[in-house]
Design a protein around this motif. Structure first.
Motif, PDB file in Angstrom:
ATOM      1  N   ARG A  21       0.785  -1.068  -0.083  1.00 54.72           N
ATOM      2  CA  ARG A  21       0.123  -0.237  -0.066  1.00 54.72           C
ATOM      3  C   ARG A  21       0.823   1.418   0.097  1.00 54.72           C
ATOM      4  NH1 ARG A  21      -3.394  -1.746   4.990  1.00 54.72           N
ATOM      5  NH2 ARG A  21      -2.692   0.327   5.534  1.00 54.72           N
ATOM      6  N   SER A  22       2.258   1.297  -0.212  1.00 52.92           N
ATOM      7  CA  SER A  22       3.035   2.332   0.126  1.00 52.92           C
ATOM      8  C   SER A  22       3.390   2.933  -1.393  1.00 52.92           C
ATOM      9  CB  SER A  22       4.332   1.770   0.579  1.00 52.92           C
ATOM     10  OG  SER A  22       5.465   2.813   0.576  1.00 52.92           O
ATOM     11  N   GLY A  23       3.144   4.217  -1.471  1.00 51.93           N
ATOM     12  CA  GLY A  23       3.501   4.954  -2.774  1.00 51.93           C
ATOM     13  C   GLY A  23       4.969   5.266  -2.997  1.00 51.93           C
ATOM     14  N   ALA A  24       5.795   5.017  -1.691  1.00 49.71           N
ATOM     15  CA  ALA A  24       7.213   5.419  -1.808  1.00 49.71           C
ATOM     16  C   ALA A  24       8.119   4.502  -2.651  1.00 49.71           C
ATOM     17  CB  ALA A  24       7.760   5.578  -0.466  1.00 49.71           C
ATOM     18  N   GLU A  25       9.229   4.905  -3.272  1.00 45.00           N
ATOM     19  CA  GLU A  25      10.089   4.164  -3.658  1.00 45.00           C
ATOM     20  C   GLU A  25      11.031   3.551  -2.638  1.00 45.00           C
ATOM     21  OE1 GLU A  25      13.821   4.764  -6.960  1.00 45.00           O
ATOM     22  OE2 GLU A  25      12.732   6.496  -6.269  1.00 45.00           O
ATOM     23  N   LEU A  26      11.206   2.156  -2.929  1.00 44.37           N
ATOM     24  CA  LEU A  26      11.465   1.235  -1.891  1.00 44.37           C
ATOM     25  C   LEU A  26      12.771   0.738  -2.212  1.00 44.37           C
ATOM     26  CD1 LEU A  26      10.597   0.486   1.028  1.00 44.37           C
ATOM     27  CD2 LEU A  26       9.247  -1.418  -0.222  1.00 44.37           C
ATOM     28  N   VAL A  27      13.831   0.496  -1.250  1.00 41.96           N
ATOM     29  CA  VAL A  27      15.123  -0.010  -1.451  1.00 41.96           C
ATOM     30  C   VAL A  27      15.328  -0.818   0.175  1.00 41.96           C
ATOM     31  CG1 VAL A  27      17.604   0.239  -1.564  1.00 41.96           C
ATOM     32  CG2 VAL A  27      16.158   1.884  -2.888  1.00 41.96           C
ATOM     33  N   LEU A  28      15.534  -2.178  -0.295  1.00 44.64           N
ATOM     34  CA  LEU A  28      15.965  -2.996   0.984  1.00 44.64           C
ATOM     35  C   LEU A  28      17.197  -3.585   0.503  1.00 44.64           C
ATOM     36  CD1 LEU A  28      12.458  -4.936   0.624  1.00 44.64           C
ATOM     37  CD2 LEU A  28      12.818  -2.850   1.810  1.00 44.64           C
ATOM     38  N   VAL A  29      17.970  -3.280   1.941  1.00 50.12           N
ATOM     39  CA  VAL A  29      19.405  -3.777   1.944  1.00 50.12           C
ATOM     40  C   VAL A  29      19.602  -4.809   2.978  1.00 50.12           C
ATOM     41  CG1 VAL A  29      21.875  -3.243   2.216  1.00 50.12           C
ATOM     42  CG2 VAL A  29      19.861  -1.569   1.208  1.00 50.12           C
ATOM     43  N   ALA A  30      19.927  -6.003   2.974  1.00 58.06           N
ATOM     44  CA  ALA A  30      20.284  -6.921   3.821  1.00 58.06           C
ATOM     45  C   ALA A  30      21.148  -8.083   3.732  1.00 58.06           C
ATOM     46  CB  ALA A  30      18.615  -7.906   4.018  1.00 58.06           C
ATOM     47  N   GLY A  31      21.508  -8.763   4.693  1.00 59.89           N
ATOM     48  CA  GLY A  31      22.693  -9.610   4.552  1.00 59.89           C
ATOM     49  C   GLY A  31      22.125 -11.012   5.083  1.00 59.89           C
ATOM     50  N   GLY A  32      22.568 -11.884   4.165  1.00 58.61           N
ATOM     51  CA  GLY A  32      22.208 -13.340   4.775  1.00 58.61           C
ATOM     52  C   GLY A  32      22.658 -13.911   5.825  1.00 58.61           C
ATOM     53  N   ASP A  33      23.718 -13.371   6.682  1.00 55.96           N
ATOM     54  CA  ASP A  33      23.990 -14.131   7.720  1.00 55.96           C
ATOM     55  C   ASP A  33      23.812 -13.194   8.825  1.00 55.96           C
ATOM     56  OD1 ASP A  33      25.976 -15.920   8.809  1.00 55.96           O
ATOM     57  OD2 ASP A  33      27.716 -14.228   9.195  1.00 55.96           O
ATOM     58  N   ASP A  34      22.896 -12.341   8.597  1.00 56.18           N
ATOM     59  CA  ASP A  34      22.082 -11.719   9.825  1.00 56.18           C
ATOM     60  C   ASP A  34      21.925 -12.325  11.011  1.00 56.18           C
ATOM     61  OD1 ASP A  34      20.892  -9.892  11.645  1.00 56.18           O
ATOM     62  OD2 ASP A  34      20.003  -8.677  10.043  1.00 56.18           O
ATOM     63  N   ALA A  35      22.605 -12.358  12.127  1.00 52.88           N
ATOM     64  CA  ALA A  35      22.548 -13.115  13.511  1.00 52.88           C
ATOM     65  C   ALA A  35      21.548 -12.351  14.201  1.00 52.88           C
ATOM     66  CB  ALA A  35      23.801 -13.569  14.045  1.00 52.88           C
ATOM     67  N   MET A  36      20.841 -11.065  13.957  1.00 50.35           N
ATOM     68  CA  MET A  36      20.089 -10.581  14.949  1.00 50.35           C
ATOM     69  C   MET A  36      18.593 -10.856  14.800  1.00 50.35           C
ATOM     70  SD  MET A  36      21.486  -8.727  17.162  1.00 50.35           S
ATOM     71  CE  MET A  36      20.190  -7.432  17.749  1.00 50.35           C
ATOM     72  N   TRP A  37      18.157 -10.903  13.191  1.00 51.38           N
ATOM     73  CA  TRP A  37      16.971 -11.362  12.883  1.00 51.38           C
ATOM     74  C   TRP A  37      17.175 -11.784  11.282  1.00 51.38           C
ATOM     75  CZ3 TRP A  37      13.387  -6.519  14.122  1.00 51.38           C
ATOM     76  CH2 TRP A  37      13.512  -5.567  13.369  1.00 51.38           C
ATOM     77  N   PRO A  38      16.346 -12.724  10.771  1.00 52.28           N
ATOM     78  CA  PRO A  38      16.598 -13.085   9.395  1.00 52.28           C
ATOM     79  C   PRO A  38      16.264 -11.825   8.510  1.00 52.28           C
ATOM     80  CG  PRO A  38      14.504 -13.971  10.270  1.00 52.28           C
ATOM     81  CD  PRO A  38      15.180 -13.153  11.376  1.00 52.28           C
ATOM     82  N   SER A  39      16.899 -10.935   8.290  1.00 49.76           N
ATOM     83  CA  SER A  39      16.546  -9.483   7.367  1.00 49.76           C
ATOM     84  C   SER A  39      16.517  -9.993   6.024  1.00 49.76           C
ATOM     85  CB  SER A  39      17.486  -8.440   7.687  1.00 49.76           C
ATOM     86  OG  SER A  39      18.946  -8.848   7.513  1.00 49.76           O
ATOM     87  N   LEU A  40      17.335 -10.876   5.547  1.00 52.09           N
ATOM     88  CA  LEU A  40      17.141 -11.105   3.918  1.00 52.09           C
ATOM     89  C   LEU A  40      15.922 -11.890   3.607  1.00 52.09           C
ATOM     90  CD1 LEU A  40      18.651 -10.759   1.287  1.00 52.09           C
ATOM     91  CD2 LEU A  40      19.834 -12.485   1.787  1.00 52.09           C
TER      92      LEU A  40
END
Length: 265
Positions: free
Chosen positions: A169-188
């Motif tokens: 539902r967002s009209g904003a331009e969206l960029v997502l940056v994530a690491g596959g080895d994230d140990a805090m939460w599964p951001s990728l």
């Protein structure tokens, strides 16, 4: 510019953007005078007023860059505020989670939403407190809590749908940056979920992933992230730096926005 759960003012990242010709603003959004001491029922209007300051200063285009819990807030703002033109989410989540730390009452339990909007708490996923770090971990070592989020999502599966951040539902331009080895939460995986919902709605999205990067991608000009005695973040200096470098041109492109026929933003 929204920090994560560390709550710091993002001076260094503001300077990076200022060197690119942008006005950048970072505010304290919890832990300050008159604010909850933790990320607990934070009014998203806190960020609305910051956007109004930039607008009043003559900003033509508003971008919100958030990291971790700040990315969670930024994604909500992309849905709730028509004034957010671009959102960059570093190490994002696809869900609204329970509070991290105490609310204004000084209590951390019972769990409450991290965010409110127009006085109402947003639906959220609580944490499963039966989770514990691996028994193989040496006492005193930093903890990887990714498994806590994964377990909590399974335990409270009946609350996941309501807690999804509706980026479709967002009209904003969206960029997502994530690491596959994230140990805090599964951001990728979270970033891929967000992207799938955008694409299903016929909306654009950019995902920049680094399979070996952790929770703290480093943008060009930033030094290595400081070590933590409490948490494991995953990744490595090299992988986190490589992910930040790969994402940087996409971040600048989204924040600057479309260019006119002369090439000027």
């Amino acid at each position: 510019m929204l920090s994560g759960s560390g709550g710091r003012i993002e001076d260094e990242r503001c300077r990076l953007l200022a060197r690119e010709g942008m006005a950048a603003l970072s505010i304290r959004w919890f832990g300050g005078a008159g604010q909850p001491p933790g990320i607990c029922e934070i009014p998203l209007e806190t960020f609305e007023s910051a956007i109004e300051v930039l607008r009043a200063g003559g900003a033509r285009r508003i971008g919100v860059l958030g990291t971790s819990k700040g990315a969670e807030a930024a994604l909500h703002l992309s849905v709730l505020l028509p004034g957010a033109d671009a959102v960059v989410a570093l190490s994002p989540t696809s869900l609204t989670w329970a509070n991290v730390g105490p609310g204004e009452d000084g209590q951390t339990r019972p769990y409450r939403s991290s965010w409110t909007w127009r006085g109402e708490p947003l639906p959220f996923v609580p944490y499963d407190d039966s989770w514990a770090p691996s028994p193989a971990r040496t006492a005193g070592d930093p903890v990887a809590i990714r498994g806590w989020y994964e377990r909590s999502r399974r335990t409270f599966a009946d609350r996941v749908d309501a807690a999804r951040i509706p980026v479709e539902r967002s009209g904003a331009e969206l960029v997502l940056v994530a690491g596959g080895d994230d140990a805090m939460w599964p951001s990728l995986p979270y970033a891929e979920e967000l992207a799938a919902r955008r694409r299903a709605a016929g909306l654009p999205v950019r995902v920049i992933g680094g399979p070996d990067a952790g929770h703290r991608p480093r943008l060009p000009g930033e030094g290595p992230a400081p070590a933590s005695a409490q948490f494991r973040y995953g990744g490595s200096t090299a992988a986190d730096t490589a992910l930040g470098a790969a994402a940087w041109p996409h971040i600048l492109d989204a924040l600057r926005g479309p260019r006119d026929g002369t090439g000027a933003p």
